[in-house]
Design an enzyme around this catalytic site. Structure first.
Site, PDB file in Angstrom:
ATOM      1  N   ASP A 230      -2.199  15.642  16.407  1.00 36.04           N
ATOM      2  CA  ASP A 230      -1.795  16.322  17.268  1.00 36.04           C
ATOM      3  C   ASP A 230      -2.852  17.364  16.818  1.00 36.04           C
ATOM      4  OD1 ASP A 230       0.471  14.863  17.449  1.00 36.04           O
ATOM      5  OD2 ASP A 230       1.215  15.654  15.230  1.00 36.04           O
TER       6      ASP A 230
ATOM      7  N   HIS B 192       4.035  -0.747   3.984  1.00 29.34           N
ATOM      8  CA  HIS B 192       3.188   0.152   3.713  1.00 29.34           C
ATOM      9  C   HIS B 192       3.952   1.609   3.088  1.00 29.34           C
ATOM     10  CE1 HIS B 192      -0.222   3.465   4.150  1.00 29.34           C
ATOM     11  NE2 HIS B 192       0.460   3.865   4.230  1.00 29.34           N
TER      12      HIS B 192
ATOM     13  N   SER C 202       0.655  -1.457  -0.018  1.00 29.95           N
ATOM     14  CA  SER C 202      -0.158  -0.026   0.243  1.00 29.95           C
ATOM     15  C   SER C 202       0.701   1.155  -0.060  1.00 29.95           C
ATOM     16  CB  SER C 202      -0.893   0.073   1.280  1.00 29.95           C
ATOM     17  OG  SER C 202      -0.217  -0.170   2.329  1.00 29.95           O
TER      18      SER C 202
ATOM     19  N   GLU D 289       1.213   5.783   0.897  1.00 29.14           N
ATOM     20  CA  GLU D 289       0.100   6.871   1.492  1.00 29.14           C
ATOM     21  C   GLU D 289       0.857   7.737   0.390  1.00 29.14           C
ATOM     22  OE1 GLU D 289       0.747   7.716   5.338  1.00 29.14           O
ATOM     23  OE2 GLU D 289       1.858   9.680   5.112  1.00 29.14           O
TER      24      GLU D 289
ATOM     25  N   PHE E  94      12.121  14.736   9.840  1.00 23.99           N
ATOM     26  CA  PHE E  94      11.068  13.965   9.528  1.00 23.99           C
ATOM     27  C   PHE E  94      11.517  13.266  11.091  1.00 23.99           C
ATOM     28  CE2 PHE E  94       9.786  13.709   5.503  1.00 23.99           C
ATOM     29  CZ  PHE E  94       8.836  15.158   5.059  1.00 23.99           C
TER      30      PHE E  94
END
Length: 280
Positions: free
Chosen positions: A104, A261, A11, A13, A211
């Site tokens: 968040d 993913h 998958s 994103e 990140f």
């Protein structure tokens, strides 16, 4: 184009673009990755609804590929009425898969909303919509950065799964041992659903370090040092990153991971190179 899923749970994103050029580029990325017959695409959100409309618009555009597309949905900073409305909109749009997250709290927002944690969001979705949605939740093999301990984070994860989640997708990591240890511990707590490892292709050291510092993902020292040594040589960084991530993915699959993913950052090439290397 075949819409049959890849035998592995592959998958991808995406994030909602904020320019016309970005939207056009994403459609090309979507088409290139759709050729790999993914189980689904997912689209990230803006916490508190700041980009929820863009998320839905992006989901609708991505779904035109024929691949199931799941919006991310967060609860912190939102009231139940707003979440209920969003679920209705998703159902009316024909969406049947969600990624349920705590999220968040956006800057400037005073209240955390009626739901504080992802397990409460999963329970709410199930109470409102029954089994309409297949629900994914997040997992943190190296522990959530705000968790007081690894043990507490594991307990929170098990609570999310038992609230009605169908599977989990992990934060990205570069240590296969961290993933296998997390899965083993989760199984000991009674979690039987698939836990899919999240994969971050390495293309830019500065962005990766930023990140990782923000989300608590550990970059092993030997990887940091090698990336630092390449300096501004983007081609060398991409080649090294491809090798590191390909080896990681192969070890995960060899060890029984149910799929992969990919956090694509709206790019196709880095992910496709890894998939080619592992025969997917």
């Amino acid at each position: 184009m075949s819409t049959q899923e890849h035998p592995l749970g592959i998958s991808f994103e995406f994030f909602p673009p904020n320019t016309d050029a970005g939207r056009d580029k994403l459609m090309g990325v979507r088409d290139a990755l759709a050729e790999r017959r993914p189980r689904f695409f997912s689209v990230t959100y803006g916490a508190g609804g700041s980009t929820q409309d863009r998320t839905l618009h992006t989901v609708q555009a991505v779904r035109q590929s024929g691949i199931t597309t799941a919006p991310h949905m967060s609860c912190i900073g939102s009231e139940k009425a707003r979440l209920r409305d969003l679920l209705t909109r998703y159902r009316e749009a024909g969406i049947d898969r969600l990624v349920a997250l705590r999220g968040d709290l956006p800057s400037g927002m005073g209240g955390i909303g009626e739901l504080r944690y992802a397990n409460e969001l999963v329970e709410f979705i199930r109470a409102e919509t029954g089994d309409h949605f297949e629900i994914a939740v997040a997992a943190y093999p190296e522990s959530h950065p705000q968790a007081p301990s690894f043990e507490k984070d594991l307990e929170n994860f098990a609570r999310k799964m038992k609230a009605g989640a169908d599977f989990a997708v992990t934060q990205y990591f570069f240590s296969a041992d961290a993933y296998f240890h997390f899965v083993e511990r989760a199984r000991a707590l009674g979690v039987e659903a698939p836990i899919v490892p999240g994969i971050m292709p390495i293309t830019n050291y500065t962005k990766l370090a930023r990140f990782s510092d923000a989300c608590g993902a550990e970059i092993p020292r030997w990887i940091r040092k090698q990336l630092e040594a390449y300096g501004d040589d983007s081609e060398a960084i991409a080649d090294f990153g491809e090798e590191v991530v390909s080896r990681l993915c192969q070890r995960l699959l060899d060890g029984g991971a149910p799929g992969l993913h990919f956090y694509t950052l709206n790019q196709a090439k880095p992910t496709l190179r890894v998939l080619d290397n592992i025969g997917c």
